[in-house]
Design an enzyme around this catalytic site. Structure first.
Site, PDB file in Angstrom:
ATOM      1  N   THR A 149       0.837  -1.190   0.000  1.00  0.00           N
ATOM      2  CA  THR A 149       0.000   0.000   0.000  1.00  0.00           C
ATOM      3  C   THR A 149       0.876   1.245   0.000  1.00  0.00           C
ATOM      4  O   THR A 149       2.033   1.205   0.398  1.00  0.00           O
ATOM      5  CB  THR A 149      -0.912   0.044   1.240  1.00  0.00           C
ATOM      6  OG1 THR A 149      -0.100   0.043   2.417  1.00  0.00           O
ATOM      7  CG2 THR A 149      -1.843  -1.142   1.265  1.00  0.00           C
ATOM      8  N   ASN A 151       0.628   5.752   0.591  1.00  0.00           N
ATOM      9  CA  ASN A 151      -0.179   6.884   1.031  1.00  0.00           C
ATOM     10  C   ASN A 151       0.173   8.115   0.216  1.00  0.00           C
ATOM     11  O   ASN A 151       1.341   8.448   0.067  1.00  0.00           O
ATOM     12  CB  ASN A 151       0.065   7.189   2.512  1.00  0.00           C
ATOM     13  CG  ASN A 151      -0.523   6.137   3.421  1.00  0.00           C
ATOM     14  OD1 ASN A 151      -0.108   4.977   3.376  1.00  0.00           O
ATOM     15  ND2 ASN A 151      -1.471   6.526   4.245  1.00  0.00           N
ATOM     16  N   GLU A 201      -5.269   5.855  -0.016  1.00  0.00           N
ATOM     17  CA  GLU A 201      -4.348   4.740   0.145  1.00  0.00           C
ATOM     18  C   GLU A 201      -4.477   3.764  -1.020  1.00  0.00           C
ATOM     19  O   GLU A 201      -5.338   2.887  -1.009  1.00  0.00           O
ATOM     20  CB  GLU A 201      -4.586   4.032   1.473  1.00  0.00           C
ATOM     21  CG  GLU A 201      -4.338   4.923   2.687  1.00  0.00           C
ATOM     22  CD  GLU A 201      -4.432   4.166   4.003  1.00  0.00           C
ATOM     23  OE1 GLU A 201      -4.504   2.924   3.968  1.00  0.00           O
ATOM     24  OE2 GLU A 201      -4.451   4.816   5.057  1.00  0.00           O
ATOM     25  N   HIS A 206       0.876  -5.628  -7.566  1.00  0.00           N
ATOM     26  CA  HIS A 206       2.139  -6.092  -8.130  1.00  0.00           C
ATOM     27  C   HIS A 206       3.071  -6.410  -6.979  1.00  0.00           C
ATOM     28  O   HIS A 206       2.990  -5.797  -5.916  1.00  0.00           O
ATOM     29  CB  HIS A 206       2.759  -4.994  -9.014  1.00  0.00           C
ATOM     30  CG  HIS A 206       4.039  -5.390  -9.663  1.00  0.00           C
ATOM     31  ND1 HIS A 206       4.083  -6.120 -10.815  1.00  0.00           N
ATOM     32  CD2 HIS A 206       5.330  -5.153  -9.319  1.00  0.00           C
ATOM     33  CE1 HIS A 206       5.342  -6.305 -11.165  1.00  0.00           C
ATOM     34  NE2 HIS A 206       6.130  -5.729 -10.266  1.00  0.00           N
ATOM     35  N   TYR A 213       9.113   4.945  -1.343  1.00  0.00           N
ATOM     36  CA  TYR A 213       8.913   6.203  -0.625  1.00  0.00           C
ATOM     37  C   TYR A 213       9.466   7.380  -1.429  1.00  0.00           C
ATOM     38  O   TYR A 213      10.574   7.333  -1.959  1.00  0.00           O
ATOM     39  CB  TYR A 213       9.607   6.135   0.733  1.00  0.00           C
ATOM     40  CG  TYR A 213       9.650   7.450   1.464  1.00  0.00           C
ATOM     41  CD1 TYR A 213       8.517   7.944   2.100  1.00  0.00           C
ATOM     42  CD2 TYR A 213      10.817   8.202   1.511  1.00  0.00           C
ATOM     43  CE1 TYR A 213       8.544   9.147   2.769  1.00  0.00           C
ATOM     44  CE2 TYR A 213      10.857   9.415   2.180  1.00  0.00           C
ATOM     45  CZ  TYR A 213       9.717   9.883   2.807  1.00  0.00           C
ATOM     46  OH  TYR A 213       9.744  11.078   3.463  1.00  0.00           O
ATOM     47  N   ARG A 226     -16.903  -0.870  -3.700  1.00  0.00           N
ATOM     48  CA  ARG A 226     -17.763  -1.006  -2.519  1.00  0.00           C
ATOM     49  C   ARG A 226     -17.586   0.192  -1.587  1.00  0.00           C
ATOM     50  O   ARG A 226     -16.630   0.948  -1.694  1.00  0.00           O
ATOM     51  CB  ARG A 226     -17.436  -2.296  -1.759  1.00  0.00           C
ATOM     52  CG  ARG A 226     -16.025  -2.333  -1.171  1.00  0.00           C
ATOM     53  CD  ARG A 226     -15.812  -3.555  -0.305  1.00  0.00           C
ATOM     54  NE  ARG A 226     -14.432  -3.643   0.184  1.00  0.00           N
ATOM     55  CZ  ARG A 226     -13.978  -3.056   1.281  1.00  0.00           C
ATOM     56  NH1 ARG A 226     -14.790  -2.297   2.009  1.00  0.00           N
ATOM     57  NH2 ARG A 226     -12.711  -3.206   1.665  1.00  0.00           N
TER      58      ARG A 226
END
Length: 269
Positions: A149, A151, A201, A206, A213, A226
């Site tokens: 993930t 941000n 997020e 992959h 970062y 959803r």
């Protein structure tokens, strides 16, 4: 279909005139100045049903306000609430169902013909773009969830975040110097981590062995999966996230969505 609002009829007419085709979508338009008592009293909905020439008990009301919900129930109708403000669902206990946004309106649950625009468990939306440097590397959830993930900063995107309801979306992600990848993205407060503000997020579908970062990440969002939801355990949250990933993986292979992989925005420097 009827539009029954506490607003004066003149005001209703003025507002919907800005949206092409809206006025012709309604067989009946009823303003608060055309009845003796407006919401939360039932008269406006009962009069709307009368003008539609249908029994009030067979009507479904879609409302965003507490007085509207009260009026619909007092009229003996089933009511779906779509709260105007986020995190207000707990106030709408009188409604038969509370949904996060109209994206989550499924008419087939109420004996009505379903919308025909859902494809493979996804809802196509007008594509929109968002981007910026990755501010938390793999994201604080990556190590916990075991997925890459990222941000993005919400700075400068307040209007966009207000326009799009909290939930799970998907599309394409362009990472500078790496390429374009399939992507699932949550917009919301991330209940598990108890965020105080909305976050963006993305999860890149992959396998990455290193952090990204600070790299420029550009997203083209093309569909909706959803609403935001709470989960009783971390395991159930992880399972749902991986289910979202499988849905997005399949959908993004469809021509409807795959064509957006070539959007120039993803490769901009």
């Amino acid at each position: 279909m009827a539009l029954a609002s506490n607003s004066p009829r003149e005001s209703i007419e003025a507002k919907i005139s800005y949206h092409d085709g809206w006025k012709n979508s309604f067989s009946v338009i009823l303003g608060g100045d055309e009845v003796r008592t407006g919401k939360p009293f039932p008269e406006i909905f009962l009069e709307a049903a009368k003008r539609l020439n249908v029994d009030h008990s067979s009507c479904l009301v879609i409302e965003d306000s507490l007085p509207g919900v009260a009026a619909g129930k007092a009229a003996g109708m089933e009511v779906i609430a779509v709260p105007s403000l986020p995190k207000q669902s707990h106030l709408y206990t009188a409604a038969d169902e509370v949904i996060n946004s109209l994206l989550d309106l499924h008419l087939e649950k109420w004996g009505l013909p379903p919308f025909e625009d859902w494809v493979e468990g996804t809802l196509p939306i007008d594509p929109w773009c968002i981007g910026g440097p990755v501010i938390k590397g793999f994201g604080r959830g990556s190590k916990v969830l075991g997925i890459p993930t990222a941000n993005l900063s919400t700075e400068g995107y307040s209007d966009l975040l207000m326009e799009h309801p909290a939930g799970v979306y998907f599309g394409w992600a362009g990472l500078s110097a790496r390429g374009v990848y399939k992507m699932v993205m949550s917009i919301g407060w991330n209940p598990y981590f108890n965020n105080k503000e909305k976050t963006i997020e993305p999860w890149l579908l992959h396998d990455f062995n290193e952090d990204f970062y600070g790299e420029e990440l550009r997203l083209v969002i093309v569909g909706y999966i959803r609403p935001e939801a709470n989960f009783p355990s971390l395991e159930s949250l992880v399972a749902k996230i991986h289910e979202d990933g499988r849905i997005a993986e399949r959908a993004l292979d469809l021509p409807l969505y795959s064509s957006h992989k070539n959007d120039p925005y993803l490769r901009s420097t």
